[in-house]
Scaffold this motif. Structure first.
Motif, PDB file in Angstrom:
ATOM      1  N   GLU A  36     -57.762 -51.128 105.196  1.00  0.00           N
ATOM      2  CA  GLU A  36     -58.017 -52.558 105.344  1.00  0.00           C
ATOM      3  C   GLU A  36     -58.330 -53.220 104.004  1.00  0.00           C
ATOM      4  O   GLU A  36     -57.971 -54.379 103.773  1.00  0.00           O
ATOM      5  N   ALA A  37     -58.998 -52.494 103.108  1.00  0.00           N
ATOM      6  CA  ALA A  37     -59.354 -53.056 101.805  1.00  0.00           C
ATOM      7  C   ALA A  37     -58.121 -53.488 101.011  1.00  0.00           C
ATOM      8  O   ALA A  37     -58.198 -54.388 100.171  1.00  0.00           O
ATOM      9  N   TYR A  38     -56.993 -52.863 101.288  1.00  0.00           N
ATOM     10  CA  TYR A  38     -55.750 -53.220 100.612  1.00  0.00           C
ATOM     11  C   TYR A  38     -54.913 -54.197 101.440  1.00  0.00           C
ATOM     12  O   TYR A  38     -54.409 -55.200 100.924  1.00  0.00           O
ATOM     13  N   ILE A  39     -54.792 -53.917 102.747  1.00  0.00           N
ATOM     14  CA  ILE A  39     -53.954 -54.743 103.613  1.00  0.00           C
ATOM     15  C   ILE A  39     -54.497 -56.167 103.710  1.00  0.00           C
ATOM     16  O   ILE A  39     -53.740 -57.145 103.750  1.00  0.00           O
ATOM     17  N   ASP A  40     -55.815 -56.300 103.712  1.00  0.00           N
ATOM     18  CA  ASP A  40     -56.438 -57.610 103.883  1.00  0.00           C
ATOM     19  C   ASP A  40     -56.706 -58.274 102.534  1.00  0.00           C
ATOM     20  O   ASP A  40     -57.823 -58.661 102.207  1.00  0.00           O
ATOM     21  N   THR A  41     -55.665 -58.389 101.719  1.00  0.00           N
ATOM     22  CA  THR A  41     -55.741 -59.109 100.446  1.00  0.00           C
ATOM     23  C   THR A  41     -54.687 -60.214 100.456  1.00  0.00           C
ATOM     24  O   THR A  41     -53.683 -60.137 101.181  1.00  0.00           O
ATOM     25  N   TRP A  42     -54.893 -61.224  99.643  1.00  0.00           N
ATOM     26  CA  TRP A  42     -53.998 -62.376  99.697  1.00  0.00           C
ATOM     27  C   TRP A  42     -52.565 -62.005  99.338  1.00  0.00           C
ATOM     28  O   TRP A  42     -51.609 -62.541  99.932  1.00  0.00           O
ATOM     29  N   VAL A  43     -52.393 -61.087  98.380  1.00  0.00           N
ATOM     30  CA  VAL A  43     -51.039 -60.720  97.963  1.00  0.00           C
ATOM     31  C   VAL A  43     -50.296 -60.049  99.114  1.00  0.00           C
ATOM     32  O   VAL A  43     -49.152 -60.402  99.430  1.00  0.00           O
ATOM     33  N   ILE A  44     -50.927 -59.073  99.757  1.00  0.00           N
ATOM     34  CA  ILE A  44     -50.266 -58.337 100.833  1.00  0.00           C
ATOM     35  C   ILE A  44     -50.070 -59.230 102.055  1.00  0.00           C
ATOM     36  O   ILE A  44     -49.027 -59.179 102.720  1.00  0.00           O
ATOM     37  N   ARG A  45     -51.042 -60.070 102.349  1.00  0.00           N
ATOM     38  CA  ARG A  45     -50.883 -61.006 103.476  1.00  0.00           C
ATOM     39  C   ARG A  45     -49.722 -61.980 103.230  1.00  0.00           C
ATOM     40  O   ARG A  45     -49.021 -62.385 104.164  1.00  0.00           O
ATOM     41  N   TRP A  46     -49.528 -62.345 101.990  1.00  0.00           N
ATOM     42  CA  TRP A  46     -48.489 -63.300 101.625  1.00  0.00           C
ATOM     43  C   TRP A  46     -47.095 -62.667 101.683  1.00  0.00           C
ATOM     44  O   TRP A  46     -46.134 -63.266 102.176  1.00  0.00           O
ATOM     45  N   LEU A  47     -46.981 -61.407 101.214  1.00  0.00           N
ATOM     46  CA  LEU A  47     -45.678 -60.763 101.081  1.00  0.00           C
ATOM     47  C   LEU A  47     -45.233 -60.003 102.324  1.00  0.00           C
ATOM     48  O   LEU A  47     -44.031 -59.833 102.553  1.00  0.00           O
ATOM     49  N   PHE A  48     -46.197 -59.510 103.106  1.00  0.00           N
ATOM     50  CA  PHE A  48     -45.872 -58.643 104.228  1.00  0.00           C
ATOM     51  C   PHE A  48     -46.503 -59.177 105.511  1.00  0.00           C
ATOM     52  O   PHE A  48     -47.274 -60.125 105.489  1.00  0.00           O
ATOM     53  N   ARG A  49     -46.185 -58.529 106.618  1.00  0.00           N
ATOM     54  CA  ARG A  49     -46.742 -58.948 107.908  1.00  0.00           C
ATOM     55  C   ARG A  49     -47.321 -57.728 108.622  1.00  0.00           C
ATOM     56  O   ARG A  49     -46.633 -56.721 108.785  1.00  0.00           O
ATOM     57  N   HIS A  50     -48.598 -57.829 109.049  1.00  0.00           N
ATOM     58  CA  HIS A  50     -49.290 -56.737 109.720  1.00  0.00           C
ATOM     59  C   HIS A  50     -50.179 -57.275 110.835  1.00  0.00           C
ATOM     60  O   HIS A  50     -50.648 -58.416 110.743  1.00  0.00           O
ATOM     61  N   PRO A  51     -50.470 -56.457 111.847  1.00  0.00           N
ATOM     62  CA  PRO A  51     -51.472 -56.845 112.848  1.00  0.00           C
ATOM     63  C   PRO A  51     -52.873 -56.648 112.266  1.00  0.00           C
ATOM     64  O   PRO A  51     -53.387 -55.529 112.190  1.00  0.00           O
ATOM     65  N   MET A  52     -53.499 -57.712 111.829  1.00  0.00           N
ATOM     66  CA  MET A  52     -54.725 -57.601 111.049  1.00  0.00           C
ATOM     67  C   MET A  52     -55.915 -57.086 111.863  1.00  0.00           C
ATOM     68  O   MET A  52     -56.850 -56.503 111.303  1.00  0.00           O
ATOM     69  N   HIS A  53     -55.902 -57.277 113.170  1.00  0.00           N
ATOM     70  CA  HIS A  53     -57.071 -56.901 113.975  1.00  0.00           C
ATOM     71  C   HIS A  53     -57.209 -55.391 114.161  1.00  0.00           C
ATOM     72  O   HIS A  53     -58.225 -54.935 114.678  1.00  0.00           O
ATOM     73  N   VAL A  54     -56.223 -54.599 113.735  1.00  0.00           N
ATOM     74  CA  VAL A  54     -56.310 -53.143 113.915  1.00  0.00           C
ATOM     75  C   VAL A  54     -56.521 -52.404 112.594  1.00  0.00           C
ATOM     76  O   VAL A  54     -56.565 -51.166 112.580  1.00  0.00           O
ATOM     77  N   GLN A  55     -56.651 -53.123 111.496  1.00  0.00           N
ATOM     78  CA  GLN A  55     -56.793 -52.461 110.196  1.00  0.00           C
ATOM     79  C   GLN A  55     -58.140 -51.740 110.103  1.00  0.00           C
ATOM     80  O   GLN A  55     -59.144 -52.213 110.622  1.00  0.00           O
ATOM     81  N   LYS A  56     -58.148 -50.598 109.392  1.00  0.00           N
ATOM     82  CA  LYS A  56     -59.345 -49.756 109.328  1.00  0.00           C
ATOM     83  C   LYS A  56     -59.607 -49.270 107.917  1.00  0.00           C
ATOM     84  O   LYS A  56     -58.716 -49.263 107.059  1.00  0.00           O
ATOM     85  N   SER A  57     -60.842 -48.835 107.695  1.00  0.00           N
ATOM     86  CA  SER A  57     -61.213 -48.213 106.418  1.00  0.00           C
ATOM     87  C   SER A  57     -60.738 -46.759 106.411  1.00  0.00           C
ATOM     88  O   SER A  57     -60.346 -46.205 107.448  1.00  0.00           O
ATOM     89  N   ALA A  58     -60.806 -46.137 105.243  1.00  0.00           N
ATOM     90  CA  ALA A  58     -60.443 -44.726 105.143  1.00  0.00           C
ATOM     91  C   ALA A  58     -61.305 -43.875 106.064  1.00  0.00           C
ATOM     92  O   ALA A  58     -60.805 -42.999 106.780  1.00  0.00           O
ATOM     93  N   ALA A  59     -62.615 -44.127 106.072  1.00  0.00           N
ATOM     94  CA  ALA A  59     -63.525 -43.353 106.917  1.00  0.00           C
ATOM     95  C   ALA A  59     -63.205 -43.539 108.393  1.00  0.00           C
ATOM     96  O   ALA A  59     -63.270 -42.579 109.184  1.00  0.00           O
ATOM     97  N   GLN A  60     -62.859 -44.749 108.781  1.00  0.00           N
ATOM     98  CA  GLN A  60     -62.529 -45.010 110.186  1.00  0.00           C
ATOM     99  C   GLN A  60     -61.252 -44.293 110.601  1.00  0.00           C
ATOM    100  O   GLN A  60     -61.168 -43.761 111.713  1.00  0.00           O
ATOM    101  N   TYR A  61     -60.262 -44.253 109.735  1.00  0.00           N
ATOM    102  CA  TYR A  61     -59.044 -43.506 110.048  1.00  0.00           C
ATOM    103  C   TYR A  61     -59.344 -42.019 110.203  1.00  0.00           C
ATOM    104  O   TYR A  61     -58.867 -41.364 111.136  1.00  0.00           O
ATOM    105  N   LEU A  62     -60.142 -41.461 109.304  1.00  0.00           N
ATOM    106  CA  LEU A  62     -60.468 -40.042 109.384  1.00  0.00           C
ATOM    107  C   LEU A  62     -61.270 -39.728 110.643  1.00  0.00           C
ATOM    108  O   LEU A  62     -61.032 -38.709 111.304  1.00  0.00           O
ATOM    109  N   ASP A  63     -62.211 -40.585 110.988  1.00  0.00           N
ATOM    110  CA  ASP A  63     -62.979 -40.392 112.226  1.00  0.00           C
ATOM    111  C   ASP A  63     -62.056 -40.429 113.444  1.00  0.00           C
ATOM    112  O   ASP A  63     -62.210 -39.644 114.389  1.00  0.00           O
TER     113      ASP A  63
END
Length: 243
Positions: free
Chosen positions: A153-180
């Motif tokens: 999420e720290a990368y996906i939820d940045t202005w550059v990535i939001r501007w250039l790409f399209r993602h479902p923002m409500h499901v983004q997670k941190s590294a720890a959350q993905y590992l859990d």
């Protein structure tokens, strides 16, 4: 072409172009597969069946084939146009490929049939992440491996990535959350099976430009918000042959 999933989030034109670029192939895919290869604690499965979940335009096929020498290579994606391009890419590379049009949350793949499931930069596109991870677990053989490489999420939820790409923002997670999430599904892994790449293209603010010009020193692990996480996780085993 209509996507094969009701929850599919269509990529931007720039994003679709970028996924067939040299930068994507050389600086993203190749690097991730090499890193994942180095995270194995045990011998690699011999002549494995590999499923590339979210294969996109097939640019991973040559690297998976070279690194793991699979007896079967299966590409799966919910975008019909990407599947067409994957088929053409496999033909250019001279690689035998089986292609499946399917949602990751409902894999058209038998139980316990896959040795390695490769999921690279796919998971942050998925709305039904819990279901997808359960499907990954289902199709892997006992002792099979999930190769998981994701932007956080720290990368996906940045202005550059939001501007250039399209993602479902409500499901983004941190590294720890993905590992859990992966561990809670039942997969097994230790610290030596996890890495936190800090590559120039994944820097959340400036793509590493300040560090490249010596204007800022890179932060070590533990003192930064991770933008990438790679893990090799294993489905509890009953023994699989190795080379």
């Amino acid at each position: 072409m209509k996507p094969l999933s009701d929850t599919y989030v269509e990529e931007t034109r720039f994003g679709f172009w970028f996924l067939r670029s040299h930068t994507w192939q050389h600086h993203v895919l190749r690097v991730a597969i090499n890193d994942l290869h180095g995270l194995f604690s045990d011998h690699l499965p011999c002549a494995p069946v590999i499923l590339d979940a979210g294969c996109g335009q097939g640019k991973s096929f040559q690297y998976l084939h070279k690194t793991f020498a699979p007896q079967r290579l299966i590409g799966l994606d919910a975008d019909p146009l990407s599947l067409e391009m994957s088929r053409a890419e496999a033909a250019r590379q001279g690689i035998d490929i089986e292609l499946i049009g399917s949602d990751c949350a409902q894999l058209d793949v038998p139980d316990d049939s896959v040795d390695i499931l490769f999921c690279h930069q796919t998971f942050h596109h998925l709305v039904q992440q819990d279901r997808a991870l359960a499907e990954f677990y289902r199709v892997l053989k006992p002792g099979g491996y999930l190769l998981f490489a994701e932007s956080t999420e720290a990368y996906i939820d940045t202005w550059v990535i939001r501007w250039l790409f399209r993602h479902p923002m409500h499901v983004q997670k941190s590294a720890a959350q993905y590992l859990d999430m992966i561990r809670d599904q039942g997969f097994e892994f230790d610290a030596q099976n996890v890495s936190y790449p800090y590559l120039w293209w994944s820097r959340s603010k400036d793509f590493g430009l300040l560090e490249r010009f010596g204007l800022r020193r890179p932060k070590p692990v533990g003192q930064r918000e991770e933008t990438l996480v790679n893990v090799v996780a294993r489905k509890p085993l009953t023994g699989t042959p190795t080379c």
